[in-house]
Enzyme design. Sequence first.
Site, short mmCIF file in Angstrom:
data_model
loop_
_atom_site.label_atom_id
_atom_site.label_comp_id
_atom_site.label_asym_id
_atom_site.label_seq_id
_atom_site.Cartn_x
_atom_site.Cartn_y
_atom_site.Cartn_z
N GLU A 244 36.32 28.66 53.99
CA GLU A 244 36.23 29.27 52.66
C GLU A 244 36.49 28.19 51.62
O GLU A 244 37.42 27.38 51.77
CB GLU A 244 37.27 30.39 52.51
CG GLU A 244 37.32 31.02 51.12
CD GLU A 244 38.38 32.12 51.03
OE1 GLU A 244 38.56 32.86 52.03
OE2 GLU A 244 39.04 32.23 49.97
N GLU B 58 39.93 30.28 41.25
CA GLU B 58 40.73 31.50 41.26
C GLU B 58 41.70 31.41 40.08
O GLU B 58 42.13 30.32 39.71
CB GLU B 58 41.51 31.65 42.56
CG GLU B 58 40.67 32.09 43.73
CD GLU B 58 41.53 32.39 44.94
OE1 GLU B 58 41.75 33.58 45.26
OE2 GLU B 58 42.00 31.42 45.58
#
Length: 254
Positions: A135, A140
């Site tokens: 990932e 974020e």
Amino acid sequence: MTTSPTTISVPADHVLVWSDEFANDGLPDATKWVHETGRNKEGWYNNEKQYYSGPRLENAQVHNGVLTITARKESNSDQTDWGGQAYSSTRLATLGKKDWTYGFFDIRAKLPCGKGTWPAIWMVGSRGAWPAGGELDIMEWVGSKPERMFSTVHTTAGSGGNGKGADAPIADACNTFHNYQMYWTAQQVIFAVDGKVHFIYKNPGTGVDAWPFDAPQFMILNVAIGGDLGGAVDDAVFPVQMDVEYVRIYQKSK
């Protein structure tokens, strides 16, 4: 010894291979994006509190050249896959439509404001279970710490709280557009905001557990609510939105 770059831009030998400029008003382009809804009934990962809708203008709409993903304080109890969530949002993915191995990824976005918001621009391995497929979190951000965003790499060798990453100061993420970028090669993955590098993950050469990044990954755009990272939710902030001006992906020309 090679020096680590402090800035990045589209490499001269790369060409645009895929993009969404969000030129057509209405729902997101179904030839490019799918709405991920598969865990609504049982609940999403990390104790998140949102219900992810299918195609629905209230949660994902293109207008005047901008994709807007909106999270709302509402119950979708009329839906057969509703799992009791008090919030709705959208999770768009290129899963089954398009994926990539290596390249320069450039996403221009403005993030939602308010405690409990957890927007993300990220990529997940198209093959194999998580975290073995890898990932790459390009961006974020959580509304409880609005002065910083962060980028993280998850692998079998380190995932979840043990992922490798770093954050970057960005004081106005929730009211100003910024370019969230990643330059991914066989040797390393470089993460940047507006061209300024804040994290480099190098291929350690120890095998697939630490470097599953020689295989395709697909992209996800979403706004999660609450959960382990999003934290306590301030209901007074809703509705909140992430605006995306474009997604552009460049790869080395043949």
